[in-house]
Design a protein around this motif. Structure first.
Motif: not given
Ligand SMILES: Nc1ncnc2c1ncn2[C@@H]1O[C@H](COP(=O)(O)OP(=O)(O)OP(=O)(O)O)[C@@H](O)[C@H]1O
Ligand SMILES: [Mg+2]
Lengths: 238, 317
Positions: B122, B176-177, B179-180, B183-184
């Motif tokens: 990642r 970007k990472l 923002r991902e 989610d969690r």
């Protein structure tokens, strides 16, 4: 407990990665070799083991601050203390792990000196009991020196300051304790004598295993470890 | 998820943070919280307190449901933290370091293997996992620090200026990472780049000199900022007529002008949030005036701070 093992392993590995530790290892072995050689090849010297063991703490006073100076100073200087202390590990585990890791490296150093008594035993002049007692004494002295160095390393982010403070304290209590005591009278004299590291250690070199002296080393080591934990707590409180 | 009440911290006589109160990480704020402020605002200090590195002088804070001061180990089990300078043990190799960190979090060998594989992927560290950290560049170290913060899949992730020192490509990838991650995880990041917070955060808290100046959705803050923006236009025509005509447009506040060989340079302050560029253009073309430049000078973060501080002062009166 698991955290202590993790810290110990990391600290031991860090010592093996550190060029200073290798220099310390080599200097320690060379100096103790020189003392051994001088003692052994002097005409009529029979108590060479006693001479060797009696002088090893002198070398340790000089080299042990180099082993301990970076322990926490470096963590504070580089900021890794922040990632370390925000992981689920408490202050005491950090201090104990660092202590044990360095102590294990010290064991490696001591193991290197085993060749000298072995050489002596070939000449038939080794008193095994004395050698064993002396090694117990050296383990205790080493532990105390490392805990003192660890404490000072926790107090400052400057390795050089940590090393100098450690060296000063160790030198005073190892060599000057008796001398300071001789200038005093009464209770103060008794206290100073009791604090002299050398007088406690010399009992071991004479081949005696006296629990009083073992207790002295263990309690003073524990005291400095405790002070180290408090210093670490205090530094974060500022 | 992160609740802070009346948090205050002094360094000697310096008050680093002053009576901070906020509550973020719920449905109303979303999961990515930006902590925005100029140098010395108290961002790092706040994050250090919330991550249990330092105590505060007074106040209360809970992270992931645990009290920062009394349940420090519970908090620390549930957070990941990337400090400002991404400090690392330089003698260790990346993989070795991540395993060490995983062990501190009580992860089993198998969990660590899996986690190290996934975070190095990642954080684009695949090629460097067996390199000594001391040999890595600043940007790569930053990524190692980020990988460490994600390693144990924590509920809350604190990132102190996560994109500082990265090249533009990596800044984009990192954003970007992050923002991902929203989610969690709950991500609490500090920054002094307004644009960055606007791009990635669902909620922003603006802080200066240890006090909260504003908080809300980034779009809301942007509104407040662009309300203070000016329009610069250069129009060819009789100066007085141009100024008068522009002033008569709706939504236009004060207008400053400066004329040089026929061209009138206007600096137009907007009243309210509206965009008046189109009106100005239409006006010029209606009157047959030439228009050679028109741009909006969006207020910088500094202007914003100055403006809000001034507002607060006059508000207090
Ligand atoms: N260890 C310290 N000792 C003394 N003062 C400190 C210390 N750390 C921070 N300060 C002071 O506290 C205030 C807030 O500092 P902090 O590092 O939290 O700011 P920041 O918002 O993170 O700034 P930057 O954007 O520069 O990282 C500053 O005035 C700073 O000088
Ligand atoms: Mg900062």
């Amino acid at each position: 407990m698991r955290n202590i093992v993790t810290m110990t392993r990391r600290e031991l590995t860090a010592q093996f990665y550190s060029p200073i530790a290798y220099v310390v290892l080599v200097v320690f072995l060379v100096l103790s070799g020189i003392i051994f050689g001088m003692a052994n090849f002097q005409p009529g010297a029979e108590a060479s083991a006693r001479m060797l063991f009696g002088l090893v703490p002198l070398i340790l006073v000089l080299v042990s601050p180099l082993l301990t100076m970076r322990l926490l100073s470096d963590e504070f200087r580089t900021g890794t203390i922040e990632t370390l202390m925000t992981a689920p590990i408490n202050d005491a585990e950090v201090i104990l792990g660092k202590f044990l890791g360095t102590f294990l490296f010290y064991l490696v150093m001591l193991a290197g000196t085993l060749v000298y008594p072995i050489i002596l035993s070939f000449y038939g002049s080794l008193d095994t009991g004395l050698a064993l007692c002396s090694y117990v004494g050296l383990l205790l002295v080493g532990g105390l020196f490392i805990s003192v160095g660890l404490f000072f390393s926790t107090c400052t982010q400057n390795q050089v300051i940590a090393a100098i403070c450690t060296l000063a304290i160790l030198a005073v209590f190892t060599f000057l304790g008796d001398w300071l005591a001789s200038g005093q009278e009464g209770t103060l004299r008794v206290i100073l004598q009791h604090l002299s590291i050398r007088s406690h250690y010399e009992v071991f070199v004479r081949g005696l295993l006296d629990s009083n002296h073992v207790v002295f080393f263990i309690t003073s080591t524990a005291l400095f470890l405790f002070l180290g934990v408090k210093a670490l707590e205090f530094r974060r409180w500022r | 998820m992160i609740e802070v009440k009346n948090l205050t911290k002094h360094y000697g006589a310096i008050r680093a943070i002053d009576n901070l109160t906020f509550s973020v990480g719920s449905d109303t704020t979303g999961n990515i919280i930006g902590f925005l402020g100029p140098n010395g605002a108290g961002k790092s200090t706040t994050i250090r307190i919330l991550s249990c590195f330092q105590p505060a002088d007074s106040g209360m804070a809970t992270v992931a449901g645990y009290n920062v001061f009394t349940q420090s180990l519970d908090v620390r089990r549930n957070i990941g933290y990337l400090p400002e300078s991404a400090p690392l043990y330089t003698e260790m190799r990346v993989r070795e370091y991540l395993h060490f960190r995983g062990k501190l979090h009580g992860m089993s060998r198998r969990d660590r293997d899996n986690a190290v594989r996934s975070v190095t992927e990642r954080c684009w560290l695949g090629d460097f996992v067996d390199r000594p950290i001391g040999q890595l560049s600043k940007g790569m170290r930053q990524r190692v620090g980020l990988a460490d913060a994600l390693l144990h899949d924590p509920k809350v992730i604190f990132l102190d200026e996560p994109t500082i020192g990265l090249d533009p490509m990596q800044i984009r990838e990192t954003r970007k990472l992050i923002r991902e991650l929203g989610d969690r995880h709950i991500v609490f990041l500090s920054s002094h780049i307004l644009h960055e917070v606007e791009q990635i955060c669902t909620h922003a808290i603006v802080i200066a000199s240890g006090r909260i100046l504003a908080s809300g959705a980034p779009a809301e803050l942007r509104e407040r900022i662009s309300a203070g923006s000016r329009l610069i236009a250069e129009i060819k025509g009789s100066p007085d007529a141009v100024v008068a005509a522009v002033k008569s447009l709706s939504g236009v506040g004060a207008v400053e002008s400066d004329t040089q060989d026929e061209w009138t340079r206007l600096s137009i302050e907007a009243n309210g949030a509206g965009d008046i560029r189109e009106e100005v253009f239409k006006l010029a073309s209606e009157k047959g005036w030439s228009l050679r430049e028109m741009r909006r000078e969006v207020a910088s973060l500094e202007d914003f701070f100055i403006k809000i501080t001034a507002e607060q002062r006059t508000g207090r009166g």
